[in-house]
Each structure stands twice: as C-alpha cells, then as structure tokens.
Design an enzyme around this catalytic site. Structure first.
Site: not given
Ligand code: NAG
Ligand code: NAG
Ligand code: NAG
Ligand code: NAG
Ligand code: NAG
Ligand code: NAG
Length: 502
Positions: A181, A445, A470
C-alpha cells in the site's frame, strides 16, 4: 470501525493494524499496508496492544528536517530487528512502515520472513515518522505536521540505512525494501531516489500515481461486486439512491434511524452530515472489497468472515424487503460482526477528533496524520464522482472541505492540485524509471487502479494475482490460498534471488 482515511483516502493493508476495530473495518494501519481509515473519530485506539510482542523495539536518532541543514532538531524513531535468519554475507531486508503504528507481528510472520529464511537475510522494520511511537514533535498541530511527508520519510529510511550499515558492518550487503500500500510506494520510491542504498524493492499494492480525485476506486468496487453477481452493484445503486432521496425528507429520519440502528436520532444540518453518513455506509462495501478474504488469522488483523459473497448474498435476499432494506441489513450485519450495539455516525464528533492535536487523541493513531498527507501530497479521494459506480452523495468537495476544516482554511482544490502535480513530478507517477522493483497487484483490490499493473521493463515487472485483494501476497501462506497467490509469492522470490546475484 472506521478510521479516517476512509473519509479521506483509504489505503492500508489490514495488517499493520493494531487497533481494534470498531465497526466497519478499521484498520488503522499499522504500518505496512494500510487500510482505509475511516471515522477516525469513531475508532478507538487500543493501539499497541501487541506492541511488544516478540520483537524488541529499538530507537534511532533522526533529524526533524532533513532538508534544512540549519535545523538541528532531532527525535527518536522506533524500529524492530529480527536476526534469526541472518547468515553472514546475506542481504538486509527493510520493511517500510506506513500510516499507522508499526506492527511487530511482521517480525514474526509474513511472506517476507519466508524469503529471509531462504536467503539468510537480516530483517528490519522502521516505523514511519509521526505514526505509532515515532513522534518527532510534541503534538500534531498543523504547524508541526509540515515535517510529515513522504520525502522526509524516505530521507529517514536513507539515513537509517546508511548509519545502520556503517555501524553493523552491512555496507556491502544488498539491501531490499518491502512495503504494501502506501509503504509499497515508499519502497519503490526508496529504490528510485536512493539507488546507491537500495538494491531492489518489493512494492505490493502500491499506489504510485497521486491524484486529487480517485473515483476509480469505487468503479473497481463496482466491478468486484459485479464479478460476484452482476445484479449486486445494481441493487446497491438502487438502495443508495433511495437512501439519498430519503435523507431529503426529515419526516423519514425516525425510520432511517431505526433501519440503520443509529445510536442517536439522525440529525442533518449540513451537506457534510449527509456525505459523512453515506460514506460511512458505503464504507461497509469498500472495506469488504479491499480486504476480501485477506488472511484473517494474521496477528493484528481485524478478522471477519464477511466477504463480497456474503454482502452480495444479503443484497439479493428478497425476504429482507426492497434493496434499501437489504442495504440497511448489511449495515446491521456489520454492526453485529463487530459487536457494536448501534451505528455511531456524527460528523461533528469526527471533526472534533480529527482536529485534536494531542498524541493521546483517538485520531492520533494515524487518522489525523494520514489525512494530512492526502491533503498535502496525494489526494486519493474515493469520491462518488463517476457514473460507473453504485454509491451516491460523497463528492470530491466533501473531502476537500475536510482539508480546510481540519488543518488550514488555505488548503483548497488548487493548492492540492499543485501539490499532487509536484508529487508526480518528483516520483514520476506511472512512469517510474529505475530497475529491480517488483509490483505485485491484486485484481479485485481497488487500489490497483493507481498501481503499476503491467511490466514496465524486465527489471520493473508487475505480478498480477487474479482474485485477490489488497496486499494478499504479504500475508503468511495458508492452505486455502489460491494457486495464483502461491505462484505470485514464488515469482517474487525468484526475482529476488536473481536480483541478489546481480
Ligand atoms: C416509517 O416507519 C413507520 C413506523 O414504523 C412505518 O409505518 C412507515 O411505513 C415507515 N416508512 C417508510 C418509508 O419506510
Ligand atoms: C453530534 O455530536 C455533537 C457534539 O458531540 C452533538 O452536539 C450533536 O447533537 C450530535 N449529533 C447527533 C445527530 O447526534
Ligand atoms: C461468521 O462467523 C460467526 C461466528 O463464527 C457465525 O455466527 C456467522 O454466522 C458467520 N457469518 C457468516 C456470514 O458466515
Ligand atoms: C484531545 O483528546 C484528548 C484525549 O482524548 C483529550 O483529553 C483532550 O481534552 C482533547 N482536546 C480537545 C481540545 O478536545
Ligand atoms: C486557494 O488558496 C490560495 C491560498 O492558499 C488562494 O490564493 C487561492 O485563490 C485559493 N483558490 C481557490 C480556488 O479558492
Ligand atoms: C488488476 C490489475 O490491474 N492487474 C494487473 C496486475 O499486473 C498484471 C501484469 O502482470 C496485469 O496484466 C494485470 O492487469
């Protein structure tokens, strides 16, 4: 539940999270992959519950401002070490911390440790400045938050890397950065900006392209719901349109209060109250899609058995009434899942928490800091400004107004547009030019829309993981992992093995 970046830019892999959730997912990250954070205010911070588990915490001296030689102020940054797999001459792995407290669970579990075991690597995890216990300033005032930026964070990483290497005789070792991320982006940018310090990077689910408005996020949510059942996003759309209309009629507020199990009678005074309420409810779907079937046994992750299949099942259940009633049933299901008696949505309370500059305020778990980064560097606002998504009522202006209300009235669309332009100018956006970075991405995601999804070159490959959300490849392997995920982990390992020979 909700933590704040939902309101403004949800990122985060679930894992860093140490906090506990309140009701939608929470994840206030703990670092690596951050999740979304919404309603910070409404989230409680039991942070650091597991803070000391296993890994020993250590402290490293950093300068407050790496870009001003005249400013000698310093502070202590927290980090963790795991030397259990290290073999002399092996590489050094550096896990990059993100927008929440660093989660020492990463020193015990995770795919990167599997790689470390095979490759004889020494492992470090460095907490990001202004998150967790890494507190460069006495409080989180807007003036102090000027020292919070990805550039300062990268300079922290560079300094940590240089000094640690010199002190521990690791200068000739090959250093590899890991992150998921936002920290995935940092891992990529660390290699980009400091190629003499970092040999290679694994940048999982990394949004490398900054953008003020990010309505594509909800477009991916729509596609991910449609992949489960084509009717599903249509039903969600009907429901959220109905709710949006009903919010215009105060005579229906008692009904809405009961339908959604609100803690206090719905009381709408401004557009912001409406948007906050709608965004909170949409957050049920955003969170579930972002973390669909992510590894729920991972230490520190908010575990639930609510998947896209479950939500779409509720939306298709005619016994629950019309789509509006089913949408309310989803909200009640999420409350029950997180053992909440009622849904506490109050924009005023949220603002009070987000404007509190104390390190002991609930939003200091990361919400106030991360939203600041979105307001000054990245945008990433998951607005409803696209016709190709199923939700209503939280446009870009809703997010922009928060920047002004929370930090500084001079923050507006044009200041942010400039900042975002500069972020992309500085890092290159999608056009990142360097070598030896792998970009794993999960097909469902929503963040993949801002990631590297095709090989840029042999040296900058993307690894596509069909059907995962994710940061899936960062979690420890499980028996039920899909083949694609197993292959992706192996693929990343082979790349690392090859790169470490170069
Ligand atoms: C609102 O609630 C009342 C009382 O429970 C019910 O009779 C009425 O049908 C509800 N209206 C709507 C639009 O759901
Ligand atoms: C929200 O919280 C504020 C301050 O705590 C309070 O004055 C207000 O009545 C609350 N609004 C609702 C709808 O509960
Ligand atoms: C989730 O797990 C709980 C407890 O194990 C169970 O009661 C519930 O029915 C499950 N929900 C779904 C949607 O599978
Ligand atoms: C900020 O939060 C702390 C901790 O919850 C609280 O004690 C303090 O009163 C709050 N400050 C303001 C100005 O609300
Ligand atoms: C945004 O704020 C700047 C000052 O920070 C101001 O000069 C500019 O006019 C504002 N722009 C808009 C569109 O409000
Ligand atoms: C969802 C998504 O964008 N996936 C991409 C990830 O990377 C591969 C390349 O390996 C692309 O083909 C996928 O489209």
């Amino acid at each position: 539940m909700a933590l704040p970046d939902a309101q403004v830019g949800r990122t985060r892999c679930a894992f860093w999270v140490l906090e506990v959730l309140l009701f939608f997912l929470l994840c206030l990250s703990s670092g690596l992959c951050n999740a979304r954070v919404r309603g910070v205010g409404r989230s409680r911070q039991h942070a650091n519950r597991r803070e000391h588990r296993g890994a020993e915490e250590r402290w490293f001296t950093q300068r407050l401002d790496h870009f001003n030689g005249a400013d000698g102020r310093i502070w202590k940054q927290r980090y963790f070490v795991n030397a259990q797999f290290y073999r002399s001459g092996g590489p050094v792995f550096l896990m990059v911390g993100g927008e929440g407290p660093a989660n020492p669970a990463w020193m015990q579990q995770g795919t990167w440790l599997e790689y470390a075991r095979k490759l004889g690597a020494l492992c470090f995890l460095l907490e990001h400045r202004f998150y967790g216990q890494s507190r460069p300033t006495e409080d989180l005032s807007t003036a102090n938050l000027r020292y919070l930026s990805s550039r300062q964070a990268l300079a922290d990483l560079a300094h940590f890397r240089s000094v640690t290497a010199a002190e521990q005789g690791l200068s000739d070792s090959k250093w590899v950065a890991f992150g998921g991320s936002y920290p995935g982006s940092l891992a990529a940018w660390f290699r980009l900006k400091y190629p003499h310090l970092v040999h290679a990077s694994v940048a999982t689910s990394a949004p490398v392209y900054a953008t003020v408005n990010f309505p594509e996020y909800l477009e991916v949510v729509r596609r991910s719901l449609a992949a489960e059942n084509p009717e599903c996003p249509l039903l969600v759309k009907q429901a959220s349109d109905t709710l949006y209309q009903r919010l215009k009629d105060p005579k229906l507020y008692d009904n809405i209060t009961a339908d959604f199990s609100l803690c206090a009678k719905l009381h709408i005074q401004t557009e912001m109250d409406v948007a906050y309420f709608l965004e909170t409810l949409a957050g049920n779907f955003m969170d579930v899609v972002q973390y669909n079937e992510d590894n729920r046994e991972f230490e520190g992750v908010v575990g639930t058995n609510i998947t896209i299949k479950v939500l779409c099942g509720v939306m298709a259940d005619t016994s629950l009434g019309d789509p509006y009633n089913r949408y309310a049933a989803v909200a009640r299901l999420m409350l029950k899942t997180f053992s909440q008696k009622c849904l506490d949505v109050n924009y005023t309370t949220y603002m009070m928490e987000m404007t509190n500059t104390s390190w002991s305020s609930p939003a200091s778990g990361g919400g106030r800091q991360w939203v600041y980064q979105t307001c000054t560097e990245f945008g990433f606002y998951q607005s409803t400004d696209s016709p190709n998504q199923p939700f209503s009522g939280f446009p870009l202006q809703y997010y922009l107004k928060q920047c002004a209300d929370i930090y500084d009235p001079s923050l507006n669309e044009s200041t942010l547009a400039q900042a975002v332009l500069q972020t992309n100018e500085y890092y290159g956006g999608y056009d990142i030019r360097t070598t030896r970075i792998v970009f794993p991405n999960g097909s469902i995601d929503p963040w993949h829309a801002l990631g590297i999804t095709q090989d840029i070159s042999n040296n900058l490959p993307a690894v596509f993981i069909k059907g995962t959300a994710h940061c899936a490849n960062m979690y420890p392997a499980r028996d039920q992992d899909p083949l694609q995920l197993i292959l992706a982990r192996d693929h990343v390992f082979l790349l690392l093995q090859n790169w470490l020979r170069e």
